[in-house]
Enzyme design. Structure first.
Site, short mmCIF file in Angstrom:
data_model
loop_
_atom_site.label_atom_id
_atom_site.label_comp_id
_atom_site.label_asym_id
_atom_site.label_seq_id
_atom_site.Cartn_x
_atom_site.Cartn_y
_atom_site.Cartn_z
N SER A 184 0.84 -1.19 0.00
CA SER A 184 0.00 0.00 0.00
C SER A 184 0.88 1.25 0.00
O SER A 184 1.71 1.41 -0.88
CB SER A 184 -0.95 -0.06 1.20
OG SER A 184 -2.00 0.83 1.03
N ARG A 193 -11.95 6.42 9.50
CA ARG A 193 -11.45 5.04 9.58
C ARG A 193 -12.53 4.05 9.15
O ARG A 193 -12.24 3.06 8.49
CB ARG A 193 -10.96 4.75 11.00
CG ARG A 193 -10.33 3.37 11.17
CD ARG A 193 -9.06 3.20 10.34
NE ARG A 193 -8.31 2.00 10.70
CZ ARG A 193 -7.22 1.59 10.06
NH1 ARG A 193 -6.73 2.29 9.05
NH2 ARG A 193 -6.60 0.50 10.43
N ASP A 242 -9.03 -6.79 -3.96
CA ASP A 242 -8.65 -5.43 -3.53
C ASP A 242 -9.48 -4.41 -4.30
O ASP A 242 -9.32 -4.23 -5.51
CB ASP A 242 -7.15 -5.23 -3.80
CG ASP A 242 -6.62 -3.93 -3.19
OD1 ASP A 242 -7.43 -3.04 -2.87
OD2 ASP A 242 -5.38 -3.81 -3.05
N HIS A 295 -7.98 -5.48 0.23
CA HIS A 295 -6.69 -4.78 0.27
C HIS A 295 -5.83 -5.22 1.46
O HIS A 295 -4.62 -5.39 1.35
CB HIS A 295 -6.97 -3.28 0.32
CG HIS A 295 -5.75 -2.44 0.39
ND1 HIS A 295 -4.85 -2.35 -0.64
CD2 HIS A 295 -5.26 -1.63 1.38
CE1 HIS A 295 -3.87 -1.52 -0.30
NE2 HIS A 295 -4.10 -1.08 0.91
N ASP A 296 -6.46 -5.41 2.62
CA ASP A 296 -5.72 -5.78 3.83
C ASP A 296 -5.05 -7.15 3.74
O ASP A 296 -4.30 -7.52 4.67
CB ASP A 296 -6.64 -5.76 5.05
CG ASP A 296 -6.67 -4.40 5.75
OD1 ASP A 296 -5.81 -3.56 5.45
OD2 ASP A 296 -7.57 -4.20 6.59
#
Ligand SMILES: CC(=O)SCCNC(=O)CCNC(=O)[C@H](O)C(C)(C)COP(=O)(O)OP(=O)(O)OC[C@H]1O[C@@H](n2cnc3c(N)ncnc32)[C@H](O)[C@@H]1OP(=O)(O)O
Ligand SMILES: N[C@@H](CCO)C(=O)O
EC number: 2.3.1.31
Length: 399
Positions: free
Chosen positions: A182, A252, A346, A379-380
């Protein structure tokens, strides 16, 4: 645990008077790494002034970092691992540490792991603009008060320039590898383009050659969520008893939706309801709402809102072609052996963006298409799927 009644419904503080004092109590410069130092101990290096891409400057830059492994006498075995947006220098805990203290890449970096600390000296700095020991908006400006709204706009290239100063200070002429996911992947790519003579291998995980309009849009609403919190006070909230915790928590929550995938959320939470009454709007909340609330509010306990904005803006600045020419021409400068890895779920940096990058890099370990791992975690995944990511990092480091 009863999520409905837990503390996670109440945003708490990163910057309160207490945490402000704690920041002030950040250990003073303890100098660079010395032989015999404990692995994983956070250290600080004062690097002096930095001219920024914007034309502004920081009169003083400090970077925090941790390191693991043994430095080769000729400094030839250093692997730089820049972290993702809200990570920090603590990528690996001490041997035997449990999950909570293992660090954000504890399953990737360590003795016998993909980034093997029996062989490599791993260096992990906290990013410039961050809030975990490196110079950022919550640091003190020369007038003795926090930078706050006066903190200058930073780019990914500025952050890499600070990392280069750190490398110089530590006597590292050339990295055996620079590997990041990232935002850390953006740093790795910038290293390869800006300092081709200083990087032998590069690993870019879940990161693009430039932030596109979709990503800028997703980031812009997060920034606005913070700015519209009345407690943000244009960024000058450090002397106030309360900071913009609601705005930060909302940012967040939004970010998490980019970091995870619809399939994961649907399978994990379904329409489950957490509370005492039925799911018709009273007496509880959906499990997925509780999950977002939990993470949003937990985040406010470890992150500074100004720092978050500075780092998101730095990600927005990311474009390897800026001032360098077309993508093919820009990436032709890269001499490092590269790994470009994407994740099929992602939705923040879709695999097409890694294929585009890979197609223009002169030397990859996998041909012109990026390596794609399959995972529901979105994505994580580069932070979660150690078993899927590890073989590719090991291959890069063996190349
Ligand atoms: C001390 C620190 O936090 S240092 C962290 C430094 N930052 C980083 O490393 C940034 C990168 N890391 C991350 O973004 C994240 O930590 C990740 C991606 C690694 C987390 O991924 P995962 O392991 O999949 O965690 P996941 O998203 O499932 O969240 C788990 C948490 O949600 C909680 N949770 C799960 N379901 C619910 C629910 N319905 N309601 C409320 N909370 C819930 C769990 O109890 C767990 O809590 P914990 O964090 O206190 O253990
Ligand atoms: N979840 C990670 C990924 C961001 O790219 C973070 O918060 O840093």
């Amino acid at each position: 645990m009863d999520w409905q009644t837990s503390e996670d419904t109440v945003p708490s503080a990163f910057i309160t008077e207490a945490s402000r004092r704690a920041l002030r109590g950040t250990p003073p410069t303890t100098g660079a790494w010395r032989e015999g130092d404990d692995p994983g101990e956070r250290r600080f290096v004062d690097l002096g002034p930095l001219e920024l891409e914007s034309g502004r400057s920081l009169p003083h830059v400090r970077l925090a970092y941790e390191s693991w492994g043994e430095l080769a006498p000729d400094h030839s075995n250093v692997v730089l691992v820049p972290h993702a947006l809200t990570g920090d220098s603590h990528l690996m805990g001490p041997p035997g540490s449990g999950h909570a203290t293992a660090g954000w890449w504890g399953g990737i970096v360590g003795p016998g792991l993909a980034i093997d600390t029996d062989r490599w000296f791993v260096l992990a700095p906290n990013v410039l603009g961050g809030c975990q020991g490196s110079t950022g908006p919550a640091s003190f400006s020369p007038d003795g008060s926090e930078w706050g709204s006066r903190f200058p706009y930073l780019t990914i290239r500025d952050q890499v320039a600070a990392q280069r100063m750190l490398a110089d200070a530590l006597g590292i002429v050339r990295f055996a590898a620079v590997i990041g996911g990232s935002m850390g992947g953006m740093h790795a790519l910038e290293w390869a383009v800006e300092h081709p003579d200083r990087v032998a291998r590069v690993g870019v995980l879940a990161a693009p050659a430039f932030s596109n309009a979709d990503q800028l849009a997703l980031n812009s609403v997060q920034i606005e969520a913070i700015r519209m919190d009345p407690l943000f006070r244009e960024g000058d909230y450090y002397d106030e008893p309360e900071g913009p915790y609601r705005g930060l928590a909302l940012a967040r929550r939004m970010a998490l939706l980019n970091y995870r995938s619809p399939d994961e959320l649907n399978a994990r939470f379904e329409r489950s309801w957490q509370g005492t009454l039925d799911p018709l709007g009273h007496g509880g909340r959906f499990a997925v709402e509780s999950y977002l609330d939990f993470h949003g509010n937990k985040f406010t306990r470890r992150f500074d809102a100004n720092s978050y904005i500075a780092l998101v803006e730095a990600m927005n600045s990311h474009d390897v072609t800026r001032g360098r020419g077309p993508l093919a021409e820009t990436l032709a400068r890269v001499t490092a052996t590269c790994l470009v890895l994407g994740i099929d779920s992602d939705r923040l940096f879709p695999v097409e963006t890694q294929h585009l990058l890979s197609a223009h890099l002169p030397r990859t370990i996998h041909g012109s298409e990026a390596v794609v791992i399959s995972s529901p975690f979105g994505h994580d995944s580069f932070l979660i799927e150690d078993d899927l990511v590890s073989p590719h990092l090991a291959e890069l480091l063996a190349s």
